[in-house]
Scaffold this motif. Structure first.
Motif, PDB file in Angstrom:
ATOM      1  N   ASN A   1      -1.148  11.068 -13.995  1.00  0.00           N
ATOM      2  CA  ASN A   1      -0.014  11.082 -14.859  1.00  0.00           C
ATOM      3  C   ASN A   1       1.508  10.283 -13.230  1.00  0.00           C
ATOM      4  O   ASN A   1       2.614   9.596 -14.908  1.00  0.00           O
ATOM      5  N   GLU A   2       0.964   9.673 -12.395  1.00  0.00           N
ATOM      6  CA  GLU A   2       1.925   8.225 -11.889  1.00  0.00           C
ATOM      7  C   GLU A   2       1.665   6.893 -12.963  1.00  0.00           C
ATOM      8  O   GLU A   2       1.841   7.200 -12.830  1.00  0.00           O
ATOM      9  N   ILE A   3       0.335   7.058 -13.022  1.00  0.00           N
ATOM     10  CA  ILE A   3      -0.015   5.776 -13.841  1.00  0.00           C
ATOM     11  C   ILE A   3       0.423   6.246 -14.949  1.00  0.00           C
ATOM     12  O   ILE A   3       1.145   5.557 -15.531  1.00  0.00           O
TER      13      ILE A   3
ATOM     14  N   MET B   1       0.980  -1.319   0.096  1.00  0.00           N
ATOM     15  CA  MET B   1      -0.339   0.163  -0.076  1.00  0.00           C
ATOM     16  C   MET B   1       1.153   0.957  -0.165  1.00  0.00           C
ATOM     17  O   MET B   1       2.077   1.281   0.822  1.00  0.00           O
ATOM     18  N   TYR B   2       0.433   2.036  -1.022  1.00  0.00           N
ATOM     19  CA  TYR B   2       1.495   3.451  -1.186  1.00  0.00           C
ATOM     20  C   TYR B   2       0.777   4.732  -1.000  1.00  0.00           C
ATOM     21  O   TYR B   2      -0.331   4.767  -1.665  1.00  0.00           O
ATOM     22  N   ALA B   3       1.076   5.426   0.466  1.00  0.00           N
ATOM     23  CA  ALA B   3       0.575   6.727   0.491  1.00  0.00           C
ATOM     24  C   ALA B   3       0.706   7.654   0.282  1.00  0.00           C
ATOM     25  O   ALA B   3       2.805   7.887   0.594  1.00  0.00           O
ATOM     26  N   CYS B   4       0.120   9.139  -0.576  1.00  0.00           N
ATOM     27  CA  CYS B   4       1.002   9.972  -0.943  1.00  0.00           C
ATOM     28  C   CYS B   4       1.532  10.550   0.421  1.00  0.00           C
ATOM     29  O   CYS B   4       0.675  10.981   0.936  1.00  0.00           O
ATOM     30  N   GLY B   5       2.207  10.389   0.477  1.00  0.00           N
ATOM     31  CA  GLY B   5       2.579  11.802   2.226  1.00  0.00           C
ATOM     32  C   GLY B   5       3.067  12.882   2.075  1.00  0.00           C
ATOM     33  O   GLY B   5       1.858  13.413   1.606  1.00  0.00           O
TER      34      GLY B   5
ATOM     35  N   GLU C   1       8.498  11.225  -8.642  1.00  0.00           N
ATOM     36  CA  GLU C   1       8.810  10.801  -6.951  1.00  0.00           C
ATOM     37  C   GLU C   1       8.001   9.689  -6.620  1.00  0.00           C
ATOM     38  O   GLU C   1       8.590   8.460  -6.305  1.00  0.00           O
ATOM     39  N   CYS C   2       6.767   9.810  -6.935  1.00  0.00           N
ATOM     40  CA  CYS C   2       6.170   8.255  -6.115  1.00  0.00           C
ATOM     41  C   CYS C   2       5.954   7.265  -6.679  1.00  0.00           C
ATOM     42  O   CYS C   2       6.233   6.543  -6.647  1.00  0.00           O
ATOM     43  N   SER C   3       6.170   7.923  -8.168  1.00  0.00           N
ATOM     44  CA  SER C   3       6.232   6.450  -8.998  1.00  0.00           C
ATOM     45  C   SER C   3       7.155   5.596  -8.528  1.00  0.00           C
ATOM     46  O   SER C   3       7.489   4.780  -8.652  1.00  0.00           O
TER      47      SER C   3
ATOM     48  N   VAL D   1      -4.545  15.238 -11.919  1.00  0.00           N
ATOM     49  CA  VAL D   1      -3.427  15.338 -12.367  1.00  0.00           C
ATOM     50  C   VAL D   1      -2.156  14.279 -11.194  1.00  0.00           C
ATOM     51  O   VAL D   1      -1.686  13.171 -12.255  1.00  0.00           O
ATOM     52  N   HIS D   2      -1.727  14.619 -10.074  1.00  0.00           N
ATOM     53  CA  HIS D   2      -0.978  13.857  -9.707  1.00  0.00           C
ATOM     54  C   HIS D   2      -1.112  12.171  -9.983  1.00  0.00           C
ATOM     55  O   HIS D   2      -0.306  11.697 -10.403  1.00  0.00           O
ATOM     56  N   HIS D   3      -1.744  11.459  -8.824  1.00  0.00           N
ATOM     57  CA  HIS D   3      -2.281  10.028  -9.935  1.00  0.00           C
ATOM     58  C   HIS D   3      -2.093   9.954 -11.057  1.00  0.00           C
ATOM     59  O   HIS D   3      -2.082   8.403 -11.595  1.00  0.00           O
TER      60      HIS D   3
HETATM   61 ZN    ZN Z   1       2.276  10.873  -4.449  1.00  0.00          ZN
END
Ligand code: ZN
Ligand code: AMP
Length: 485
Positions: A252-254, A25-29, A223-225, A248-250
């Motif tokens: 783009n992560e995908i 489980m990854y949580a954006c911090g 960073e999150c990816s 936006v953030h997620h």
């Molecule tokens: Zn994040």
């Protein structure tokens, strides 16, 4: 069976982890440049409850929550300046000092509201090599282009860009263009394109790294990816965040993770709704924030805030008022006093209808977990908790509750608290806590009123004690006795 709403598929789905025993489980911090407000904290409590539910089901949860100490620009649309660099300049400190200072405060807040510490908390600045590796891969595959200020991801090249939002690349671009307040950044091909690497300007000395594209620093999304795949693998179970991160953030992560690996990255996307104040998001820019410290200074226990969060469904907005927080504080106190009173039950009477009573408690416990299995319906689960308290109180009022039954209720309450995190264990074996000063005062005032034959005032105090403190008074030959209901 646990069902969770998956933003990716836009529906509730049965949760099946990739491995039988382990959940990644990854949580954006946190972006460590400011004091967290209680809107931010709601998001981390949502994550914490999900993690506790998974653990209760027997999974070993690898919970990774990053710390962003570089690269998060002032606007989530990836424009403006680095939030940490700005704060460091303002406070005349280094970015590292700023990040360390605010991270410590965050972690203290997490402890105060019983958020279990994540298994790992990687810092962006300590994982830049992995980010550069990922950028290299994207470059080799032809997804990137260079502009004057950085290296950008061409979102038109990623099939399915925007899937998480329910819109495709074209629709998303058009809707953004229609609402755009700013010109497209110079050199950007599409409004949805974003920087994976930003070039440093000459005055930047801290948090910049060499790269094949020039000296600079990573974009926030990369960073999150990079950190999620480093610790959880290129395909993992759950990614969490606030609803503001969907577009936006997620998204783009995908795009980055899947473009680099050619595989689906995350099975379940879990997003929590906002805490609002007077119909507006609680946020620093709207100047309508409270921090946990503000709440404590107003005399509320930190766990009242946790219980207040739990009173709403994680996918619904929750309206913050001090009145609602007061209610939560009173309810919390009621549960703690209930736990104490269970310790004090002395009767060893053999009750013929004991199994009937135990069955009722067991049914409410089952309903509690069933409600959680239904996309974490916490308001319903809390109603089951209160039913357990009320059934037990009635039995006690009938003079029937015996020691063994009380012990079994204690065990049930402690099991529910594995999810709730409200410190029931601290009261389970504690001696009776002295009544809060204000309650003692009210009881005394009522006694005085009765002696003075002011029965109206005496009744009013009885009502306040019941409604606000859940304390019921009984006048006995030995004086006034009280119990919690
Ligand atoms: Zn994040
Ligand atoms: P930010 O610092 O604005 O990026 O927020 C950090 C985290 O807190 C993100 O996951 C946001 O989704 C979340 N967040 C920010 N404001 C709120 C709010 N009012 N209610 C709930 N979550 C929030």
């Amino acid at each position: 069976m646990l069902k969770l709403y998956n933003t990716l598929t836009h529906r509730k789905q049965a949760f099946k982890p990739i491995s039988d025993s382990r959940v990644g489980m990854y949580a954006c911090g946190i972006t460590a440049y400011y004091l967290a407000h209680i809107g931010n904290l709601r998001k981390y409590v949502n994550d914490d409850v999900l993690r506790r539910i998974l653990q209760h089901r027997g999974y070993a949860v690898e919970h990774v929550q990053n710390i962003t100490d570089v690269g998060h620009l002032a606007s989530d649309a990836d424009e403006g300046e680095d939030k940490l660099r700005l704060e460091a300049d303002k406070e005349h400190k280094s970015m590292r000092d700023i990040a360390a200072f605010y991270t410590n405060i965050f972690l203290k807040d997490f402890r105060l509201i019983n958020i279990l510490p994540p298994s790992r908390m990687p810092k962006a600045s300590e994982n830049v090599e992995e980010m550069l590796d990922l950028i290299r891969k994207l470059d080799e595959k032809g997804y990137l282009y260079k502009t004057e200020d950085g290296v950008y991801f061409d979102t038109s090249k990623f099939k399915d860009y925007g899937r998480l939002t329910g819109m495709g690349f074209r629709q998303l671009n058009e809707s953004l263009k229609a609402g755009a307040r700013v010109e497209l950044i110079k050199g950007k091909r599409n409004i949805t394109d974003f920087a994976v690497w930003r070039l440093a300007t000459s005055h930047m000395t801290e948090m910049v790294w060499g790269s094949p594209w020039g000296k600079g620093y990573p974009g926030w999304h990369i960073e999150c990816s990079a950190m999620s795949m480093k610790y959880l693998g290129k395909h993992y179970d759950i990614h969490t965040g606030g609803v503001d991160h969907i577009q936006v953030h997620h998204t783009n992560e995908i795009a980055q993770s899947e473009a680099a690996t050619g595989e689906k990255v995350v099975n379940y996307w879990f997003h929590g709704e906002f805490l609002i104040v007077a119909d507006q998001k609680m946020s620093k820019s709207l100047r309508n924030i409270y921090t946990l410290q503000d709440i404590i200074e107003k005399g509320y226990p930190p766990l009242a805030l946790r219980l207040f969060y739990l009173s709403g469904h994680y996918r619904q907005q929750l309206n913050f008022t001090l009145e609602a927080l007061t209610n939560a504080a009173n309810t919390l106190r009621g549960t703690h006093l209930f736990m104490q009173r269970l310790n004090e039950v002395k009767s060893t009477a053999k009750n013929e209808d004991s199994s009937e009573f135990r069955k009722r408690i067991a049914a409410h416990k089952k309903a509690f977990f069933k409600a959680l299995d239904d996309d974490i319906n916490m308001p319903h689960a809390l109603a089951e908790l209160h039913a357990i308290i009320s059934v037990t109180n009635s039995r006690e009022a009938e003079g029937k509750l015996n020691k063994s039954e009380a012990r079994s209720v204690t065990r049930t309450m402690l099991e529910l608290d594995e999810i709730l995190g409200l410190d029931f264990d601290k009261y389970a074996n504690a001696k009776k806590e002295p009544l809060a000063v204000e309650v003692e005062k009210l009881i005394q005032e009522r006694e005085d009123a009765r002696k003075a034959k002011d029965f109206q005032r005496a009744d009013e105090i009885r009502r306040i004690l019941k409604e606000t403190y859940h304390i019921v008074l009984e006048d006995t030959r030995d004086g006034v006795k009280w119990r919690v209901e």
